[in-house]
Design a protein around this motif. Structure first.
Motif, PDB file in Angstrom:
ATOM      1  N   VAL A  33      40.251 -44.199  -1.376  1.00 29.79           N
ATOM      2  CA  VAL A  33      39.710 -44.776  -0.153  1.00 29.79           C
ATOM      3  C   VAL A  33      40.865 -44.866   0.838  1.00 29.79           C
ATOM      4  O   VAL A  33      41.926 -45.410   0.530  1.00 29.79           O
ATOM      5  CB  VAL A  33      39.118 -46.181  -0.390  1.00 29.79           C
ATOM      6  CG1 VAL A  33      38.631 -46.781   0.923  1.00 29.79           C
ATOM      7  CG2 VAL A  33      37.978 -46.114  -1.394  1.00 29.79           C
ATOM      8  N   ILE A  34      40.658 -44.307   2.026  1.00 25.56           N
ATOM      9  CA  ILE A  34      41.656 -44.358   3.082  1.00 25.56           C
ATOM     10  C   ILE A  34      41.185 -45.381   4.108  1.00 25.56           C
ATOM     11  O   ILE A  34      40.031 -45.359   4.530  1.00 25.56           O
ATOM     12  CB  ILE A  34      41.846 -42.979   3.739  1.00 25.56           C
ATOM     13  CG1 ILE A  34      42.325 -41.976   2.686  1.00 25.56           C
ATOM     14  CG2 ILE A  34      42.825 -43.066   4.902  1.00 25.56           C
ATOM     15  CD1 ILE A  34      42.286 -40.538   3.149  1.00 25.56           C
ATOM     16  N   VAL A  35      42.092 -46.270   4.487  1.00 28.27           N
ATOM     17  CA  VAL A  35      41.774 -47.313   5.448  1.00 28.27           C
ATOM     18  C   VAL A  35      42.590 -47.065   6.712  1.00 28.27           C
ATOM     19  O   VAL A  35      43.807 -46.859   6.645  1.00 28.27           O
ATOM     20  CB  VAL A  35      42.099 -48.716   4.890  1.00 28.27           C
ATOM     21  CG1 VAL A  35      41.726 -49.795   5.900  1.00 28.27           C
ATOM     22  CG2 VAL A  35      41.402 -48.936   3.569  1.00 28.27           C
ATOM     23  N   ILE A  36      41.914 -47.090   7.853  1.00 25.39           N
ATOM     24  CA  ILE A  36      42.578 -46.950   9.148  1.00 25.39           C
ATOM     25  C   ILE A  36      42.208 -48.183   9.973  1.00 25.39           C
ATOM     26  O   ILE A  36      41.037 -48.421  10.251  1.00 25.39           O
ATOM     27  CB  ILE A  36      42.151 -45.677   9.889  1.00 25.39           C
ATOM     28  CG1 ILE A  36      42.435 -44.449   9.031  1.00 25.39           C
ATOM     29  CG2 ILE A  36      42.862 -45.584  11.242  1.00 25.39           C
ATOM     30  CD1 ILE A  36      41.867 -43.161   9.588  1.00 25.39           C
ATOM     31  N   ALA A  37      43.208 -48.958  10.333  1.00 25.33           N
ATOM     32  CA  ALA A  37      43.004 -50.161  11.138  1.00 25.33           C
ATOM     33  C   ALA A  37      43.795 -50.006  12.435  1.00 25.33           C
ATOM     34  O   ALA A  37      44.993 -49.735  12.402  1.00 25.33           O
ATOM     35  CB  ALA A  37      43.461 -51.393  10.378  1.00 25.33           C
ATOM     36  N   THR A  38      43.126 -50.166  13.566  1.00 33.03           N
ATOM     37  CA  THR A  38      43.759 -49.976  14.865  1.00 33.03           C
ATOM     38  C   THR A  38      44.164 -51.320  15.460  1.00 33.03           C
ATOM     39  O   THR A  38      43.341 -52.229  15.594  1.00 33.03           O
ATOM     40  CB  THR A  38      42.807 -49.249  15.828  1.00 33.03           C
ATOM     41  OG1 THR A  38      42.418 -48.003  15.231  1.00 33.03           O
ATOM     42  CG2 THR A  38      43.476 -48.972  17.158  1.00 33.03           C
ATOM     43  N   PHE A  39      45.431 -51.423  15.811  1.00 34.17           N
ATOM     44  CA  PHE A  39      46.004 -52.648  16.370  1.00 34.17           C
ATOM     45  C   PHE A  39      46.600 -52.383  17.743  1.00 34.17           C
ATOM     46  O   PHE A  39      46.921 -51.256  18.092  1.00 34.17           O
ATOM     47  CB  PHE A  39      47.141 -53.174  15.472  1.00 34.17           C
ATOM     48  CG  PHE A  39      46.690 -53.690  14.141  1.00 34.17           C
ATOM     49  CD1 PHE A  39      46.377 -55.021  13.974  1.00 34.17           C
ATOM     50  CD2 PHE A  39      46.591 -52.839  13.056  1.00 34.17           C
ATOM     51  CE1 PHE A  39      45.968 -55.505  12.741  1.00 34.17           C
ATOM     52  CE2 PHE A  39      46.183 -53.312  11.820  1.00 34.17           C
ATOM     53  CZ  PHE A  39      45.871 -54.650  11.664  1.00 34.17           C
ATOM     54  N   ASP A  40      46.822 -53.452  18.476  1.00 31.62           N
ATOM     55  CA  ASP A  40      47.595 -53.399  19.710  1.00 31.62           C
ATOM     56  C   ASP A  40      49.016 -52.960  19.342  1.00 31.62           C
ATOM     57  O   ASP A  40      49.502 -53.254  18.242  1.00 31.62           O
ATOM     58  CB  ASP A  40      47.599 -54.796  20.354  1.00 31.62           C
ATOM     59  CG  ASP A  40      48.395 -54.838  21.628  1.00 31.62           C
ATOM     60  OD1 ASP A  40      49.597 -55.200  21.541  1.00 31.62           O
ATOM     61  OD2 ASP A  40      47.846 -54.502  22.681  1.00 31.62           O
ATOM     62  N   ILE A  63      51.769 -48.169   3.129  1.00 30.28           N
ATOM     63  CA  ILE A  63      51.249 -48.250   4.497  1.00 30.28           C
ATOM     64  C   ILE A  63      52.094 -47.393   5.434  1.00 30.28           C
ATOM     65  O   ILE A  63      53.320 -47.438   5.397  1.00 30.28           O
ATOM     66  CB  ILE A  63      51.225 -49.709   4.973  1.00 30.28           C
ATOM     67  CG1 ILE A  63      50.237 -50.498   4.119  1.00 30.28           C
ATOM     68  CG2 ILE A  63      50.866 -49.803   6.445  1.00 30.28           C
ATOM     69  CD1 ILE A  63      50.139 -51.960   4.446  1.00 30.28           C
ATOM     70  N   GLY A  64      51.402 -46.639   6.273  1.00 35.38           N
ATOM     71  CA  GLY A  64      52.059 -45.858   7.307  1.00 35.38           C
ATOM     72  C   GLY A  64      51.508 -46.261   8.662  1.00 35.38           C
ATOM     73  O   GLY A  64      50.434 -46.841   8.778  1.00 35.38           O
ATOM     74  N   PHE A  65      52.254 -45.953   9.709  1.00 31.42           N
ATOM     75  CA  PHE A  65      51.831 -46.284  11.067  1.00 31.42           C
ATOM     76  C   PHE A  65      51.873 -45.046  11.947  1.00 31.42           C
ATOM     77  O   PHE A  65      52.739 -44.192  11.798  1.00 31.42           O
ATOM     78  CB  PHE A  65      52.735 -47.370  11.666  1.00 31.42           C
ATOM     79  CG  PHE A  65      52.582 -48.698  10.998  1.00 31.42           C
ATOM     80  CD1 PHE A  65      51.591 -49.574  11.396  1.00 31.42           C
ATOM     81  CD2 PHE A  65      53.410 -49.064   9.959  1.00 31.42           C
ATOM     82  CE1 PHE A  65      51.433 -50.795  10.772  1.00 31.42           C
ATOM     83  CE2 PHE A  65      53.264 -50.284   9.326  1.00 31.42           C
ATOM     84  CZ  PHE A  65      52.274 -51.156   9.738  1.00 31.42           C
ATOM     85  N   ASP A  66      50.926 -44.962  12.867  1.00 31.67           N
ATOM     86  CA  ASP A  66      50.846 -43.844  13.800  1.00 31.67           C
ATOM     87  C   ASP A  66      50.515 -44.407  15.172  1.00 31.67           C
ATOM     88  O   ASP A  66      49.487 -45.037  15.354  1.00 31.67           O
ATOM     89  CB  ASP A  66      49.755 -42.861  13.360  1.00 31.67           C
ATOM     90  CG  ASP A  66      49.591 -41.706  14.323  1.00 31.67           C
ATOM     91  OD1 ASP A  66      50.478 -41.495  15.179  1.00 31.67           O
ATOM     92  OD2 ASP A  66      48.557 -41.024  14.239  1.00 31.67           O
ATOM     93  N   ASN A  67      51.406 -44.195  16.140  1.00 27.57           N
ATOM     94  CA  ASN A  67      51.157 -44.683  17.492  1.00 27.57           C
ATOM     95  C   ASN A  67      50.958 -43.553  18.495  1.00 27.57           C
ATOM     96  O   ASN A  67      51.146 -43.727  19.682  1.00 27.57           O
ATOM     97  CB  ASN A  67      52.275 -45.616  17.958  1.00 27.57           C
ATOM     98  CG  ASN A  67      53.590 -44.884  18.155  1.00 27.57           C
ATOM     99  OD1 ASN A  67      53.752 -43.761  17.700  1.00 27.57           O
ATOM    100  ND2 ASN A  67      54.528 -45.534  18.812  1.00 27.57           N
ATOM    101  N   SER A  68      50.534 -42.388  18.005  1.00 32.26           N
ATOM    102  CA  SER A  68      50.391 -41.232  18.884  1.00 32.26           C
ATOM    103  C   SER A  68      49.099 -41.251  19.691  1.00 32.26           C
ATOM    104  O   SER A  68      48.979 -40.554  20.685  1.00 32.26           O
ATOM    105  CB  SER A  68      50.465 -39.936  18.069  1.00 32.26           C
ATOM    106  OG  SER A  68      49.408 -39.891  17.135  1.00 32.26           O
ATOM    107  N   GLY A  69      48.116 -42.070  19.283  1.00 33.02           N
ATOM    108  CA  GLY A  69      46.844 -42.097  19.996  1.00 33.02           C
ATOM    109  C   GLY A  69      46.836 -43.078  21.145  1.00 33.02           C
ATOM    110  O   GLY A  69      47.670 -43.975  21.240  1.00 33.02           O
ATOM    111  N   ASN A  70      45.915 -42.905  22.058  1.00 28.70           N
ATOM    112  CA  ASN A  70      45.676 -43.830  23.166  1.00 28.70           C
ATOM    113  C   ASN A  70      46.921 -44.072  24.014  1.00 28.70           C
ATOM    114  O   ASN A  70      47.176 -45.183  24.467  1.00 28.70           O
ATOM    115  CB  ASN A  70      45.114 -45.151  22.635  1.00 28.70           C
ATOM    116  CG  ASN A  70      44.467 -45.978  23.714  1.00 28.70           C
ATOM    117  OD1 ASN A  70      44.064 -45.463  24.754  1.00 28.70           O
ATOM    118  ND2 ASN A  70      44.362 -47.264  23.476  1.00 28.70           N
ATOM    119  N   GLY A  71      47.717 -43.045  24.234  1.00 25.29           N
ATOM    120  CA  GLY A  71      48.888 -43.162  25.091  1.00 25.29           C
ATOM    121  C   GLY A  71      49.930 -44.148  24.600  1.00 25.29           C
ATOM    122  O   GLY A  71      50.700 -44.693  25.375  1.00 25.29           O
TER     123      GLY A  71
END
Length: 91
Positions: A33-40, A63-71
């Motif tokens: 199960v892959i979980v994607i949670a979007t934060f500020d 846990i990994g983080f990706d900030n490439s979306g939403n500018g």
């Protein structure tokens, strides 16, 4: 009044929203199960938050983080765990 029981996914979703997630998505991929949670973008994961997830899942999530979306205005926290860990896990 009797408390209603929640599945592991519902508890995870509630917890991640408590931490500030605007969106929580669960993706089943085989036995995982892959979980994607979007934060500020200002979100900071504390060590005790990771401990709480480990207690719920029975494994320490990587846990990994990706900030490439939403500018760069949001950050996606991504982790996975074996789907077998949530079967029958009701709290």
């Amino acid at each position: 009044m009797r408390a209603s029981k929640k599945t592991a996914r519902e508890v995870q979703s509630d917890y991640l929203r408590f931490l500030g997630a605007g969106n929580v998505e669960f993706i089943e991929r085989g036995e995982e199960v892959i979980v994607i949670a979007t934060f500020d973008k200002r979100f900071i994961l504390q060590p005790y938050d990771l401990d709480a997830l480990e207690q719920l899942l029975g494994v320490r999530p990587n846990i990994g983080f990706d900030n490439s979306g939403n500018g760069g205005e949001t950050v996606d926290m991504v982790y996975s765990y074996p789907s077998a860990n949530e079967r029958g896990n009701v709290i």
